[in-house]
Design a protein around this motif. Structure first.
Motif, PDB file in Angstrom:
ATOM      1  N   ASP A  24       0.820  -1.218   0.000  1.00  0.00           N
ATOM      2  CA  ASP A  24       0.000   0.000   0.000  1.00  0.00           C
ATOM      3  C   ASP A  24       0.852   1.265   0.000  1.00  0.00           C
ATOM      4  OD1 ASP A  24       0.986  -0.316   2.532  1.00  0.00           O
ATOM      5  OD2 ASP A  24      -0.929  -0.080   3.564  1.00  0.00           O
ATOM      6  N   SER A  39       3.298   6.582   2.528  1.00  0.00           N
ATOM      7  CA  SER A  39       2.307   5.680   3.121  1.00  0.00           C
ATOM      8  C   SER A  39       0.983   5.738   2.365  1.00  0.00           C
ATOM      9  CB  SER A  39       2.084   6.043   4.593  1.00  0.00           C
ATOM     10  OG  SER A  39       1.548   7.356   4.700  1.00  0.00           O
ATOM     11  N   ALA A  40       0.176   4.713   2.533  1.00  0.00           N
ATOM     12  CA  ALA A  40      -1.114   4.626   1.847  1.00  0.00           C
ATOM     13  C   ALA A  40      -2.019   5.811   2.155  1.00  0.00           C
ATOM     14  CB  ALA A  40      -1.818   3.319   2.211  1.00  0.00           C
ATOM     15  N   ASP A  41      -1.976   6.298   3.396  1.00  0.00           N
ATOM     16  CA  ASP A  41      -2.821   7.439   3.762  1.00  0.00           C
ATOM     17  C   ASP A  41      -2.209   8.783   3.364  1.00  0.00           C
ATOM     18  OD1 ASP A  41      -0.809   7.822   5.654  1.00  0.00           O
ATOM     19  OD2 ASP A  41      -2.102   7.459   7.386  1.00  0.00           O
ATOM     20  N   GLU A  42      -1.015   8.727   2.763  1.00  0.00           N
ATOM     21  CA  GLU A  42      -0.298   9.906   2.272  1.00  0.00           C
ATOM     22  C   GLU A  42       0.048  10.898   3.379  1.00  0.00           C
ATOM     23  OE1 GLU A  42      -2.428  11.455  -1.123  1.00  0.00           O
ATOM     24  OE2 GLU A  42      -2.275   9.543  -2.181  1.00  0.00           O
ATOM     25  N   GLU A  43       0.134  10.407   4.610  1.00  0.00           N
ATOM     26  CA  GLU A  43       0.468  11.253   5.761  1.00  0.00           C
ATOM     27  C   GLU A  43       1.946  11.186   6.133  1.00  0.00           C
ATOM     28  OE1 GLU A  43      -1.583  13.396   7.651  1.00  0.00           O
ATOM     29  OE2 GLU A  43      -2.883  13.103   5.907  1.00  0.00           O
TER      30      GLU A  43
END
Length: 119
Positions: A24, A39-43
């Protein structure tokens, strides 16, 4: 505030960079060597950074930078909160990370093309 779009724009302008979705995470690499991972959450973004300097970086700005995950501690790697970075700082971090995975000659040539003193 930096975004994954900024990461992609900066990283894909660096010679020989390719983008890959692994699990991810969006990873940017030269050959088989990853120098940035979002990261997958783009954070969060992980990126190449000298091991011996990362504790100082994290201590200097703990709201921005984090130590790598335990599984990545053996690598030249550190993490940051992507939305806290400004695009200019992100660009500098990504170029430095890229320089860790290419030859010294390629890094010097690229930095010279930017007018950056590498020496």
């Amino acid at each position: 505030m930096a975004t994954v779009t900024d990461v992609r724009r900066i990283a894909m302008a660096l010679p020989r960079t390719t983008e890959h979705l692994v699990g991810d995470h969006t990873k940017f690499r030269v050959g088989r060597l990853v120098y940035a991972s979002v990261s997958a959450d783009e954070e969060r973004i992980g990126f190449g950074f000298p091991k011996e300097e990362r504790a100082g970086l994290v201590a200097s700005e703990p709201g921005t930078f984090m130590m790598p995950l335990r599984s990545d501690e053996r690598y030249n790697w550190v993490r940051a909160r992507l939305p806290v970075l400004d695009p200019a700082e992100l660009r500098e971090l990504l170029i430095d990370a890229w320089c860790l995975v290419v030859s010294k000659k390629a890094a010097a040539s690229y930095l010279e093309s930017l007018g950056v003193d590498h020496g």
